[in-house]
Design a protein around this motif. Structure first.
Motif, PDB file in Angstrom:
ATOM      1  N   ALA A  80       0.812  -1.218   0.000  1.00 11.40           N
ATOM      2  CA  ALA A  80       0.000   0.000   0.000  1.00 11.40           C
ATOM      3  C   ALA A  80       0.845   1.267   0.000  1.00 11.40           C
ATOM      4  CB  ALA A  80      -0.929   0.008   1.217  1.00 11.40           C
ATOM      5  N   PHE A  81       2.002   1.225   0.627  1.00 13.49           N
ATOM      6  CA  PHE A  81       2.766   2.451   0.825  1.00 13.49           C
ATOM      7  C   PHE A  81       4.134   2.490   0.140  1.00 13.49           C
ATOM      8  CE2 PHE A  81      -0.001   2.151   4.613  1.00 13.49           C
ATOM      9  CZ  PHE A  81      -0.762   3.279   4.366  1.00 13.49           C
ATOM     10  N   ALA A  82       4.638   1.369  -0.295  1.00 11.34           N
ATOM     11  CA  ALA A  82       5.981   1.341  -0.883  1.00 11.34           C
ATOM     12  C   ALA A  82       5.895   1.286  -2.409  1.00 11.34           C
ATOM     13  CB  ALA A  82       6.745   0.127  -0.363  1.00 11.34           C
ATOM     14  N   PRO A  83       6.975   1.672  -3.070  1.00 12.51           N
ATOM     15  CA  PRO A  83       7.011   1.554  -4.530  1.00 12.51           C
ATOM     16  C   PRO A  83       6.921   0.081  -4.949  1.00 12.51           C
ATOM     17  CG  PRO A  83       8.948   2.740  -3.709  1.00 12.51           C
ATOM     18  CD  PRO A  83       8.190   2.251  -2.522  1.00 12.51           C
ATOM     19  N   PRO A  84       6.490  -0.167  -6.179  1.00 13.24           N
ATOM     20  CA  PRO A  84       6.334  -1.550  -6.646  1.00 13.24           C
ATOM     21  C   PRO A  84       7.595  -2.409  -6.511  1.00 13.24           C
ATOM     22  CG  PRO A  84       5.285  -0.052  -8.190  1.00 13.24           C
ATOM     23  CD  PRO A  84       6.017   0.797  -7.180  1.00 13.24           C
ATOM     24  N   TRP A  85       8.765  -1.817  -6.703  1.00 11.02           N
ATOM     25  CA  TRP A  85       9.978  -2.624  -6.613  1.00 11.02           C
ATOM     26  C   TRP A  85      10.211  -3.105  -5.180  1.00 11.02           C
ATOM     27  CZ3 TRP A  85      14.186  -1.579  -3.587  1.00 11.02           C
ATOM     28  CH2 TRP A  85      14.311  -0.285  -3.079  1.00 11.02           C
ATOM     29  N   VAL A  86       9.845  -2.296  -4.189  1.00  7.49           N
ATOM     30  CA  VAL A  86       9.981  -2.703  -2.788  1.00  7.49           C
ATOM     31  C   VAL A  86       9.004  -3.840  -2.488  1.00  7.49           C
ATOM     32  CG1 VAL A  86       9.751  -1.961  -0.378  1.00  7.49           C
ATOM     33  CG2 VAL A  86      10.818  -0.441  -2.053  1.00  7.49           C
ATOM     34  N   THR A  87       7.797  -3.722  -3.020  1.00  9.75           N
ATOM     35  CA  THR A  87       6.802  -4.783  -2.838  1.00  9.75           C
ATOM     36  C   THR A  87       7.299  -6.088  -3.451  1.00  9.75           C
ATOM     37  OG1 THR A  87       5.028  -3.148  -2.885  1.00  9.75           O
ATOM     38  CG2 THR A  87       4.408  -5.432  -3.289  1.00  9.75           C
ATOM     39  N   THR A  88       7.906  -5.992  -4.615  1.00  8.58           N
ATOM     40  CA  THR A  88       8.440  -7.184  -5.281  1.00  8.58           C
ATOM     41  C   THR A  88       9.552  -7.813  -4.454  1.00  8.58           C
ATOM     42  OG1 THR A  88       7.888  -6.253  -7.441  1.00  8.58           O
ATOM     43  CG2 THR A  88       9.514  -8.041  -7.398  1.00  8.58           C
ATOM     44  N   VAL A  89      10.473  -7.006  -3.970  1.00 12.31           N
ATOM     45  CA  VAL A  89      11.573  -7.516  -3.144  1.00 12.31           C
ATOM     46  C   VAL A  89      11.032  -8.128  -1.852  1.00 12.31           C
ATOM     47  CG1 VAL A  89      13.620  -6.849  -1.802  1.00 12.31           C
ATOM     48  CG2 VAL A  89      13.316  -5.984  -4.129  1.00 12.31           C
ATOM     49  N   ALA A  90      10.059  -7.468  -1.240  1.00 11.40           N
ATOM     50  CA  ALA A  90       9.479  -7.982   0.008  1.00 11.40           C
ATOM     51  C   ALA A  90       8.762  -9.313  -0.231  1.00 11.40           C
ATOM     52  CB  ALA A  90       8.503  -6.962   0.601  1.00 11.40           C
ATOM     53  N   THR A  91       8.074  -9.426  -1.346  1.00 21.21           N
ATOM     54  CA  THR A  91       7.381 -10.671  -1.669  1.00 21.21           C
ATOM     55  C   THR A  91       8.378 -11.806  -1.896  1.00 21.21           C
ATOM     56  OG1 THR A  91       5.563  -9.417  -2.642  1.00 21.21           O
ATOM     57  CG2 THR A  91       5.733 -11.745  -3.245  1.00 21.21           C
ATOM     58  N   ILE A  92       9.456 -11.510  -2.591  1.00 25.79           N
ATOM     59  CA  ILE A  92      10.498 -12.522  -2.816  1.00 25.79           C
ATOM     60  C   ILE A  92      11.159 -12.899  -1.493  1.00 25.79           C
ATOM     61  CG2 ILE A  92      12.754 -12.936  -3.889  1.00 25.79           C
ATOM     62  CD1 ILE A  92      11.695 -11.207  -6.268  1.00 25.79           C
ATOM     63  N   ALA A  93      11.435 -11.907  -0.650  1.00 23.50           N
ATOM     64  CA  ALA A  93      12.030 -12.185   0.666  1.00 23.50           C
ATOM     65  C   ALA A  93      11.082 -13.036   1.513  1.00 23.50           C
ATOM     66  CB  ALA A  93      12.367 -10.885   1.385  1.00 23.50           C
ATOM     67  N   PHE A  94       9.791 -12.715   1.463  1.00 18.92           N
ATOM     68  CA  PHE A  94       8.793 -13.504   2.187  1.00 18.92           C
ATOM     69  C   PHE A  94       8.811 -14.945   1.691  1.00 18.92           C
ATOM     70  CE2 PHE A  94       4.521 -15.351   1.938  1.00 18.92           C
ATOM     71  CZ  PHE A  94       4.228 -15.473   3.281  1.00 18.92           C
ATOM     72  N   GLY A  95       8.825 -15.129   0.390  1.00 13.74           N
ATOM     73  CA  GLY A  95       8.856 -16.480  -0.181  1.00 13.74           C
ATOM     74  C   GLY A  95      10.102 -17.245   0.224  1.00 13.74           C
ATOM     75  N   ALA A  96      11.246 -16.578   0.202  1.00 16.38           N
ATOM     76  CA  ALA A  96      12.495 -17.242   0.588  1.00 16.38           C
ATOM     77  C   ALA A  96      12.494 -17.599   2.072  1.00 16.38           C
ATOM     78  CB  ALA A  96      13.681 -16.337   0.263  1.00 16.38           C
ATOM     79  N   ALA A  97      12.047 -16.670   2.903  1.00 13.93           N
ATOM     80  CA  ALA A  97      12.006 -16.938   4.348  1.00 13.93           C
ATOM     81  C   ALA A  97      11.010 -18.053   4.652  1.00 13.93           C
ATOM     82  CB  ALA A  97      11.636 -15.671   5.111  1.00 13.93           C
ATOM     83  N   HIS A  98       9.865 -18.010   3.997  1.00  9.59           N
ATOM     84  CA  HIS A  98       8.865 -19.059   4.214  1.00  9.59           C
ATOM     85  C   HIS A  98       9.413 -20.414   3.793  1.00  9.59           C
ATOM     86  CE1 HIS A  98       5.371 -21.571   3.242  1.00  9.59           C
ATOM     87  NE2 HIS A  98       4.915 -21.048   4.364  1.00  9.59           N
ATOM     88  N   SER A  99      10.098 -20.465   2.678  1.00  3.70           N
ATOM     89  CA  SER A  99      10.675 -21.729   2.210  1.00  3.70           C
ATOM     90  C   SER A  99      11.688 -22.271   3.208  1.00  3.70           C
ATOM     91  CB  SER A  99      11.362 -21.542   0.856  1.00  3.70           C
ATOM     92  OG  SER A  99      10.417 -21.230  -0.113  1.00  3.70           O
ATOM     93  N   ALA A 100      12.522 -21.390   3.735  1.00  3.19           N
ATOM     94  CA  ALA A 100      13.547 -21.826   4.684  1.00  3.19           C
ATOM     95  C   ALA A 100      12.929 -22.334   5.985  1.00  3.19           C
ATOM     96  CB  ALA A 100      14.510 -20.684   4.973  1.00  3.19           C
ATOM     97  N   ILE A 101      11.936 -21.615   6.483  1.00  2.00           N
ATOM     98  CA  ILE A 101      11.332 -21.999   7.765  1.00  2.00           C
ATOM     99  C   ILE A 101      10.380 -23.170   7.598  1.00  2.00           C
ATOM    100  CG2 ILE A 101       9.774 -21.199   9.585  1.00  2.00           C
ATOM    101  CD1 ILE A 101      11.007 -18.360   9.077  1.00  2.00           C
ATOM    102  N   ALA A 102       9.515 -23.074   6.610  1.00  2.00           N
ATOM    103  CA  ALA A 102       8.467 -24.084   6.452  1.00  2.00           C
ATOM    104  C   ALA A 102       9.020 -25.447   6.037  1.00  2.00           C
ATOM    105  CB  ALA A 102       7.434 -23.610   5.444  1.00  2.00           C
ATOM    106  N   SER A 103      10.133 -25.466   5.330  1.00  2.00           N
ATOM    107  CA  SER A 103      10.679 -26.760   4.917  1.00  2.00           C
ATOM    108  C   SER A 103      11.028 -27.626   6.129  1.00  2.00           C
ATOM    109  CB  SER A 103      11.906 -26.572   4.022  1.00  2.00           C
ATOM    110  OG  SER A 103      12.954 -25.973   4.749  1.00  2.00           O
ATOM    111  N   ARG A 104      11.342 -26.984   7.242  1.00  2.00           N
ATOM    112  CA  ARG A 104      11.617 -27.736   8.474  1.00  2.00           C
ATOM    113  C   ARG A 104      10.328 -28.204   9.134  1.00  2.00           C
ATOM    114  NH1 ARG A 104      16.701 -27.311  10.602  1.00  2.00           N
ATOM    115  NH2 ARG A 104      15.793 -27.676  12.652  1.00  2.00           N
ATOM    116  N   LEU A 105       9.225 -27.523   8.836  1.00  2.24           N
ATOM    117  CA  LEU A 105       7.943 -27.867   9.443  1.00  2.24           C
ATOM    118  C   LEU A 105       7.081 -28.740   8.538  1.00  2.24           C
ATOM    119  CD1 LEU A 105       6.975 -24.338  10.795  1.00  2.24           C
ATOM    120  CD2 LEU A 105       7.981 -26.224  12.091  1.00  2.24           C
TER     121      LEU A 105
END
Length: 153
Positions: free
Chosen positions: A48-73
């Protein structure tokens, strides 16, 4: 010691029943679902508040973090601190169920944001993210268990 066929059948039945009870208790910890819900809201606020490139980076970071954490679960073997069952007890379809839930959450978020935007909401991504976060936080474990039982996982 001699065991009769009836005694052997009874013993195997008891073992199978215990195995099924342990498998029924497997799943993902409730904290996983609340962390997912909080992350969903953070992504909504960023979009809602950041430029599209920040949203893209945040989404990719979320996906990477989720993959790292969730793979253990994802093996479904961490729901209990008292029992750690063998990998053969935890169904291999658990990761597919979680991925399906995530893809559905993305689709619901997009649909809700479009509806809110069409209705004139000021920050539709935040409203949609909160809507889905509430579903994930409160309903994630139940949704997961229901799907798991329906597919026999």
């Amino acid at each position: 010691m001699d065991i009769t066929p009836d005694q052997a059948r009874e013993a195997l039945g008891s073992v199978d029943g215990a195995r099924r009870r342990v498998a029924d208790d497997l799943g993902l910890p409730r904290s996983y679902w609340w962390a997912m819900a909080a992350s969903w809201i953070v992504l909504g606020v960023i979009s809602a508040f950041a430029p599209p490139w920040v949203t893209t980076v945040a989404t990719i970071a979320f996906g990477a973090a989720h993959s790292a954490i969730a793979s253990r679960l994802f093996d479904g073997r961490r729901a209990s601190t008292h029992v750690r069952p063998a990998r053969s007890v935890a169904d291999r379809r658990i990761p597919l169920i979680v991925i399906g839930i995530l893809l559905t959450a993305v689709a619901v978020t997009v649909a809700a944001a479009l509806v809110l935007d069409a209705d004139g909401a000021r920050h539709p991504s935040i409203g949609a993210a909160v809507f889905v976060a509430v579903i994930l936080g409160f309903g994630g474990p139940q949704i997961f268990d229901d799907i798991r039982r329906r597919v026999g996982a």
